[in-house]
Structure formats: structure tokens, C-alpha cells
Design a protein around this motif. Structure first.
Motif, mmCIF file in Angstrom:
data_model
loop_
_atom_site.group_PDB
_atom_site.id
_atom_site.type_symbol
_atom_site.label_atom_id
_atom_site.label_comp_id
_atom_site.label_asym_id
_atom_site.label_seq_id
_atom_site.Cartn_x
_atom_site.Cartn_y
_atom_site.Cartn_z
ATOM 1 N N GLN A 234 -29.523 44.973 27.774
ATOM 2 C CA GLN A 234 -28.780 45.361 26.567
ATOM 3 C C GLN A 234 -29.735 45.502 25.387
ATOM 4 O OE1 GLN A 234 -26.126 42.522 24.773
ATOM 5 N NE2 GLN A 234 -24.676 44.092 24.124
ATOM 6 N N ARG B 141 -24.980 40.311 22.498
ATOM 7 C CA ARG B 141 -24.909 38.919 22.934
ATOM 8 C C ARG B 141 -25.632 38.641 24.247
ATOM 9 N NH1 ARG B 141 -19.557 38.733 20.211
ATOM 10 N NH2 ARG B 141 -19.806 37.051 18.688
ATOM 11 N N ASP C 240 -24.450 47.794 26.669
ATOM 12 C CA ASP C 240 -24.072 47.115 27.913
ATOM 13 C C ASP C 240 -23.055 47.910 28.737
ATOM 14 O OD1 ASP C 240 -21.808 46.617 26.393
ATOM 15 O OD2 ASP C 240 -21.660 44.507 26.997
ATOM 16 N N ASP C 241 -22.212 48.690 28.064
ATOM 17 C CA ASP C 241 -21.207 49.505 28.781
ATOM 18 C C ASP C 241 -21.854 50.440 29.807
ATOM 19 O OD1 ASP C 241 -18.710 49.719 26.385
ATOM 20 O OD2 ASP C 241 -20.729 49.013 25.916
ATOM 21 N N ASN D 81 -17.849 40.655 33.163
ATOM 22 C CA ASN D 81 -16.657 41.325 32.635
ATOM 23 C C ASN D 81 -16.881 42.838 32.583
ATOM 24 O OD1 ASN D 81 -18.596 40.505 30.662
ATOM 25 N ND2 ASN D 81 -17.229 41.146 29.044
ATOM 26 N N SER E 296 -14.881 32.950 23.346
ATOM 27 C CA SER E 296 -15.828 31.891 23.707
ATOM 28 C C SER E 296 -15.390 30.588 23.062
ATOM 29 C CB SER E 296 -17.273 32.264 23.391
ATOM 30 O OG SER E 296 -17.413 32.546 22.040
HETATM 31 P P1 ATP Z 1 -22.971 47.008 23.151
HETATM 32 O O1 ATP Z 1 -23.274 47.500 21.792
HETATM 33 O O2 ATP Z 1 -24.205 46.841 23.984
HETATM 34 O O3 ATP Z 1 -21.900 47.802 23.851
HETATM 35 P P2 ATP Z 1 -20.931 44.950 22.939
HETATM 36 O O4 ATP Z 1 -20.494 44.868 21.509
HETATM 37 O O5 ATP Z 1 -20.086 45.671 23.931
HETATM 38 O O6 ATP Z 1 -22.430 45.509 22.960
HETATM 39 P P3 ATP Z 1 -21.564 42.115 22.934
HETATM 40 O O7 ATP Z 1 -20.589 41.581 21.936
HETATM 41 O O8 ATP Z 1 -22.999 42.181 22.577
HETATM 42 O O9 ATP Z 1 -21.081 43.508 23.544
HETATM 43 O O10 ATP Z 1 -21.398 41.234 24.259
HETATM 44 C C1 ATP Z 1 -22.113 41.541 25.428
HETATM 45 C C2 ATP Z 1 -21.602 40.650 26.543
HETATM 46 O O11 ATP Z 1 -21.870 39.284 26.221
HETATM 47 C C3 ATP Z 1 -20.100 40.707 26.790
HETATM 48 O O12 ATP Z 1 -19.731 41.768 27.641
HETATM 49 C C4 ATP Z 1 -19.843 39.368 27.424
HETATM 50 O O13 ATP Z 1 -20.219 39.377 28.802
HETATM 51 C C5 ATP Z 1 -20.800 38.459 26.681
HETATM 52 N N1 ATP Z 1 -20.158 37.855 25.505
HETATM 53 C C6 ATP Z 1 -19.369 38.446 24.613
HETATM 54 N N2 ATP Z 1 -18.967 37.607 23.648
HETATM 55 C C7 ATP Z 1 -19.527 36.443 23.932
HETATM 56 C C8 ATP Z 1 -19.504 35.179 23.279
HETATM 57 N N3 ATP Z 1 -18.827 34.964 22.171
HETATM 58 N N4 ATP Z 1 -20.246 34.205 23.829
HETATM 59 C C9 ATP Z 1 -20.961 34.417 24.940
HETATM 60 N N5 ATP Z 1 -20.985 35.595 25.591
HETATM 61 C C10 ATP Z 1 -20.289 36.590 25.099
#
Ligand code: ATP
Ligand code: MG
Length: 286
Positions: free
Chosen positions: A10, A14, A53-54, A73, A161
Motif C-alpha cells: 500500500q 493503515r 490497497d483496493d 477484508n 478497530s
Molecule cells: P487506499 O488509499 O490504499 O485505498 P484505504 O483508505 O482503502 O487506503 P486504509 O484506511 O489505509 O485503507 O486501511 C487499509 C487496511 O488497513 C484496511 O483495508 C484494513 O485491512 C486495515 N485497517 C483499516 N482500518 C484499520 C484500523 N483502524 N486499525 C487497523 N487496521 C485497519
């Protein structure tokens, strides 16, 4: 040409920090400047793609990347054919159903005929089907928590979380439907050469993970209690015993999991152990 493997991680979010720390702890060096979308290690045959990550499950199943680090997920939601090589133990979270705080809730039949907003329509759809619930799913890509307060849906299915975001939006968690952590995934059709590099990487990841979950313990003990103490901290093969300068005392060195340490600490002290030191282990190969 020598083989090289390509891993998708990623870009920022996160998963990023822990993914990159793991790679660094494996002794793999690379340059990760801001805005860079690709980088090659200087000391291991691996190239990095920094992505949202998508997109990671799709890149890995299509073979654009050989490996990827992604949340389960996202992996299950995207429903791509890839292999899971290793659970990585970080970015732990859950997908849950939540409804406005003031609502009365008894069980999942609450959702019959209701509308739910989510970024995870597949996981939610599978769950509702498994419970024989008919509900309407509104797919939205972010800020899912505000959906009930703006009248878009009656409940939500989102990542939780600590639960504080739900609270701030006047929601309560009522069902956990999926547990997730980061996983290392691989394309299913890797060449022999690439598999050999993946094995080397996995060997290093295992050594880092084992090191993290174990501690090196040093303590002083009177010689008459050595037998008891050795039985409490048996170590990898057996503990190291070294004589102290003071007659009748020894220093005992061993390796054990942090949980074992806390379980046995009272008995160790009761057996006469003192001056107990617990030291982190960087890597462990057994
Ligand atoms: P991107 O811009 O890459 O699409 P995103 O906004 O979809 O990022 P993030 O919020 O960075 O995703 O979260 C990435 C992954 O981290 C999630 O898919 C999940 O598996 C995990 N994750 C999300 N929220 C939490 C949290 N609060 N604590 C721990 N892990 C989390
Ligand atoms: Mg995303």
C-alpha cells in the motif's frame, strides 16, 4: 537474466508503515521517496509497487505483481484467485454492523427489510445471505459512518478497530461479521525461479516473526534451584548455565515466549531467581 520478484504494497495508509517495517526488518534495503510508485531493492531481488490497497488483489491475481501485502477484508471483498502465504499479524480490524445508538437491537433479524451502507458489498451480501436476511445494500466508497444521520441508510457495515468513530457518529456496533489482519498473498502461477526467491523472503519473515514473539531471558539463581528453574524455562534446546563469580550461584540464559515469561515469573522468583533481565530478539532461526 536473473529473476526478480515484484511485490505490491500500500502506498499510504493503515497497512503501509507495518508492511515496509517488516520488509526492512528482513534486511531488505530500498529507497522509498515520497511520490515514488516503484522501487528496486539494492540487496535482494525484489521490486516494489506502491499502490492503493483496493488494487493489490487484482494486480497479484493478474500477475502484474507476484506478491502483495493487503488486508484480508480487501482480499475477500475483491474475490480474486490468489494464494495466502502468511498471516502477518498487523492491521488487525473487524467488519461490523452498526445502527443508531438509540435503536433497540436483539438479533440480526433486525436488519430484515432495512437498508445498509457499506464499502464491502460482497462480504456483507454473503453474510446476509448466510443469515437468510433480505436487506438493501448501498455501496459507497468512504465516510460510511455518516450514512444513517443523512438518511442514506438505516445501518452500516464498516471497519471497526476501537469503535470511537462509530461513537462519534452516534452509532453502536451490534454484530461483528468478519475479522481481518494483513496477509502476504501470491500469484498462483509463479515460476520455479520466482518461488525460490519467495522461499528466501518467507524464511526471513518467519525469523523476524519468531524473534518478535520470543524473548531472551537472563537471570541469576542459586545452584540448588537450577533444576527447578530449568524446568520452568527450558529454552530452544536447553538453557545456558554460566557460573557467577560468587560461589554457589549461576547465571541462566534462555529463550521463551513473552506469554510463557509472564506465566512463569512468580514461580521463577519463588524458586530463588533474581536479577531477571528480558531482552528483545531481532531474528530467530530454529
Ligand atoms: P487506499 O488509499 O490504499 O485505498 P484505504 O483508505 O482503502 O487506503 P486504509 O484506511 O489505509 O485503507 O486501511 C487499509 C487496511 O488497513 C484496511 O483495508 C484494513 O485491512 C486495515 N485497517 C483499516 N482500518 C484499520 C484500523 N483502524 N486499525 C487497523 N487496521 C485497519
Ligand atoms: Mg482502499
Amino acid at each position: 537474466m536473473n529473476s526478480i520478484i515484484r511485490i505490491a504494497v500500500q502506498k499510504s495508509g493503515r497497512l503501509s508503515d507495518d508492511s515496509l517495517s517488516l520488509i526492512k526488518e528482513c534486511g531488505i534495503k530500498f529507497y522509498n521517496g515520497t511520490g515514488k510508485l516503484k522501487s528496486t531493492s539494492t540487496n535482494f531481488p525484489i521490486e516494489f509497487l506502491f499502490l492503493r490497497d483496493d488494487d493489490i488483489p487484482g494486480y497479484v491475481s493478474d500477475g502484474v505483481a507476484d506478491l502483495g501485502i493487503v488486508g484480508e477484508n480487501e482480499l475477500v471483498e475483491k474475490d480474486r484467485e490468489v494464494g495466502i502465504l502468511k498471516r502477518l499479524g498487523f492491521s488487525k480490524c473487524r467488519l461490523s454492523l452498526a445502527i443508531p445508538k438509540g435503536e433497540h437491537y436483539e438479533n440480526v433479524s433486525y436488519f430484515e427489510g432495512k437498508s445498509l451502507a457499506t464499502s464491502y458489498p460482497k462480504i456483507l451480501g454473503d453474510y446476509l445471505r448466510s443469515k437468510n436476511i433480505n436487506a438493501e445494500i448501498h455501496e459507497i466508497s468512504g465516510s460510511v459512518e455518516i450514512a444513517p444521520s443523512i438518511g442514506l441508510a438505516e445501518g452500516i457495515c464498516d471497519i471497526v478497530s476501537s469503535g470511537s468513530t462509530l461513537m462519534m457518529n452516534g452509532l453502536k456496533e451490534v454484530e461483528e461479521i468478519f475479522k481481518s489482519e494483513a496477509v502476504l498473498i501470491a500469484n498462483k502461477f509463479l515460476s520455479e525461479e520466482k518461488l525460490a526467491i519467495v522461499d528466501k523472503l518467507l524464511f526471513r519473515i518467519n525469523a523476524v516473526q519468531k524473534g518478535k514473539s520470543n524473548k531472551y531471558v537472563l537471570l541469576n539463581a542459586p545452584n540448588e534451584s537450577l533444576e527447578k528453574i530449568i524446568s520452568l524455562i527450558p529454552g530452544m534446546r536447553s538453557p545456558t548455565i554460566l557460573p557467577l563469580a560468587q560461589e554457589g550461584w549461576s547465571s541462566v540464559h534462555s529463550v521463551l515466549s513473552e506469554d510463557q515469561f509472564w506465566e512463569n515469573i512468580e514461580e521463577l522468583r519463588a524458586a530463588g531467581a533474581e536479577g531477571i533481565l528480558v531482552v528483545p530478539i531481532e531474528k530467530m532461526v530454529i
